[in-house]
Design a protein around this motif. Structure first.
Motif: not given
Ligand code: FEO
Length: 394
Positions: A245-250, A294-299, A331-335, A352-362
Motif C-alpha cells: 500500500k501507499n505506506i512508508v515505515v520509518l 511491514l506487511v502492508d508497506a511499499a517503502t 523501496f528503501i532509503s536511509i536518512i 538486507i540481501p533478502n529484500l528485493k528493493v530499489e534503494i533510493l538516494e540516501p
C-alpha cells in the motif's frame, strides 16, 4: 483452564498462558498466548491433536483426566515446534498405547528435539486418512507454515480444520471462538507478520490448498477458534496476496536530536504528498508492531545516526529483522546524521540481501540538518510519492 466441549465428543483440552510476554526470546506477546490441544473421540478410536508447551504439560494431562480419557490411540503432531509438541513425552508416559502421527520430516524432528522413540510413530503422506470409526482424520501436508515439516489435520465429518500455527494468534482469552474480530485481526496479523510473512509464496499455495475443503470451524493451536472461517481466510488472503500500500515505515534512532529532526521533517513531507507514514522509535518500540506495519508497506526509510563508523546497533538489529521477515517491500532509503564520517549506508545495505528493493538516494546530514538537507528530504519524499503512484500503490 478447564476442558471445554466444542461438539459432542470433541474437546478443547489446552492451556492458556496469560502471563507469557516473550516467544522465542524475541517476539513480544502483549496479550499472552494459548497452546490449544484438541481431543476427538470417534466410535472406535480417540485422537489428540497437538499438545502444549512443556511448561504447561500438567494442565493438558489434568484436562484429559477430567474428561475421563482412559486411552489415546493417536497423538497427531501437526508441527514439531515445542510449544505444540513439547508435552508429547508426558502424554506418551500417561497413555503408552498412543502412536504419534506426523509427516516423515516431522518424525525426524521429534526424534531430534524430544527423543521420542522411533517405534512410536506412524507417518502420513499428503491426503492420507485415519479412521476413528464414525470420524475421519485427513492429513494435508502444508510445508513452511512456518517450518518445513508442517501439516494440517481436517476432520471430515465435522468440517473442522486443525491448522496448528496457521490462522492462529497469540492471544490469551477465555473465549473459545472469536468474539472480538478487531482484537483477533490485530493479534493474527502480528502473528502472520512475525512467522508467516517470510514464507508468503508457500502461504499462498497452502491457502489455495485449503480452499478445496468445506470448513465450518478453523481450530488453530494458538488463540481462539474461528467459527466464521471467512473472516480469517479473507484476512490471510489479503496479507499474502495483496500488493503493498501507499505506506512508508520509518524506524529510527536518534542520539542527540539531528536524526530525529530529519525524521520529523520527512514524516511531514511525505504526509503532505499523500503518503501514510508509520514512525517507530527503535529505542522503545514493540518489534511486533513494526513487523505488522511491514506487511502492508511499499517503502522503508531507515533513520540512523552514525555510531562508531556504522549504523546505530538498534537500527542494525531492525534491518536484520526486516531482512529475515522478507516483507513485500519495493523501496528503501536511509536518512540520518554523522559527525566525522562512516559507512552506515553501505553496512545497512549489506544487511538486507533478502529484500528485493530499489534503494533510493540516501540523505545524510553532517551534524544538525540544514537547508540543503531539508531540500534533499523534500526531494526524497517527492520521489517516494511518485514511485508509489507509478506502481499504483493506493
Ligand atoms: Fe506455535 Fe511454530 O509454533
Amino acid at each position: 483452564m478447564k476442558p471445554r466441549e466444542i461438539k459432542p465428543g470433541i474437546y478443547w483440552v489446552g492451556a492458556i498462558d496469560w502471563d507469557r510476554r516473550l516467544f522465542d526470546s524475541l517476539i513480544p506477546l502483549p496479550d499472552g498466548t494459548s497452546y490449544n490441544s484438541y481431543l476427538i473421540k470417534g466410535s472406535e478410536k480417540t485422537a489428540l491433536i497437538d499438545t502444549v508447551d512443556p511448561a504447561m504439560h500438567d494442565v493438558l494431562i489434568d484436562n484429559l483426566s477430567e474428561i475421563g480419557v482412559k486411552s489415546i490411540d493417536y497423538v497427531v503432531a501437526n508441527h514439531a515446534e515445542q510449544d505444540h509438541s513439547g508435552a508429547i513425552p508426558q502424554v506418551l508416559d500417561k497413555y503408552p498405547e498412543a502412536k504419534v502421527v506426523c509427516t516423515p520430516k516431522c518424525k525426524g524432528m521429534l526424534i531430534d528435539l524430544l527423543m521420542v522413540p522411533e517405534e512410536k510413530f506412524i507417518t502420513v503422506n499428503d491426503g492420507d486418512t485415519i479412521s476413528l470409526g464414525d470420524r475421519t482424520l485427513e492429513f494435508i501436508h502444508a510445508p513452511w507454515v512456518h517450518w518445513p515439516e508442517t501439516m494440517l489435520t481436517y476432520l471430515r465429518e465435522d468440517k473442522i480444520l486443525f491448522p496448528c500455527d496457521f490462522f492462529g494468534s497469540h492471544l490469551a482469552t477465555t473465549d473459545l471462538c472469536v468474539s472480538d474480530e478487531g482484537q483477533v485481526y490485530e493479534a493474527a496479523k502480528r502473528y502472520y507478520a512475525e512467522i508467516m510473512m517470510p514464507f508468503r509464496t508457500t502461504i499462498q499455495k497452502n491457502l489455495e490448498k485449503v480452499k478445496g475443503h468445506a470448513i465450518d470451524i478453523i481450530a488453530p493451536s494458538h488463540g481462539p477458534m474461528h467459527d466464521k472461517p471467512e473472516f480469517i481466510l479473507k484476512a490471510y488472503h489479503s496479507w499474502a496476496f495483496d500488493e503493498p500500500k501507499n505506506i512508508v515505515v520509518l524506524p529510527y534512532i536518534s542520539m542527540h536530536g539531528s536524526t530525529r529532526k530529519m525524521v520529523e521533517y520527512s514524516v511531514g513531507a511525505l504526509a503532505q504528498r499523500g503518503v501514510t507514514v508509520k514512525q517507530f522509535d527503535l529505542a522503545a518500540t514493540d518489534i511486533g508492531k513494526l513487523a505488522m506495519a511491514l506487511v502492508d508497506a511499499a517503502t522503508v526509510v531507515i533513520g540512523t545516526p552514525t555510531v562508531l563508523a556504522g549504523p546505530h546497533p538498534n537500527v542494525a538489529y531492525a534491518a536484520i529483522l526486516a531482512n529475515a521477515l522478507r516483507p513485500n517491500l519495493k523501496f528503501i532509503s536511509i536518512i540520518g546524521s554523522y559527525s566525522w564520517g562512516g559507512k552506515a549506508v553501505e553496512q545497512l545495505a549489506a544487511m538486507i540481501p533478502n529484500l528485493k528493493v530499489e534503494i533510493l538516494e540516501p540523505v545524510l546530514s553532517k551534524g544538525f540538518p540544514k537547508e540543503a538537507d531539508f531540500k534533499a528530504l523534500d526531494s526524497l519524499a517527492t520521489t517516494i510519492a511518485e514511485k508509489h503512484k507509478e506502481y499504483g500503490f493506493a
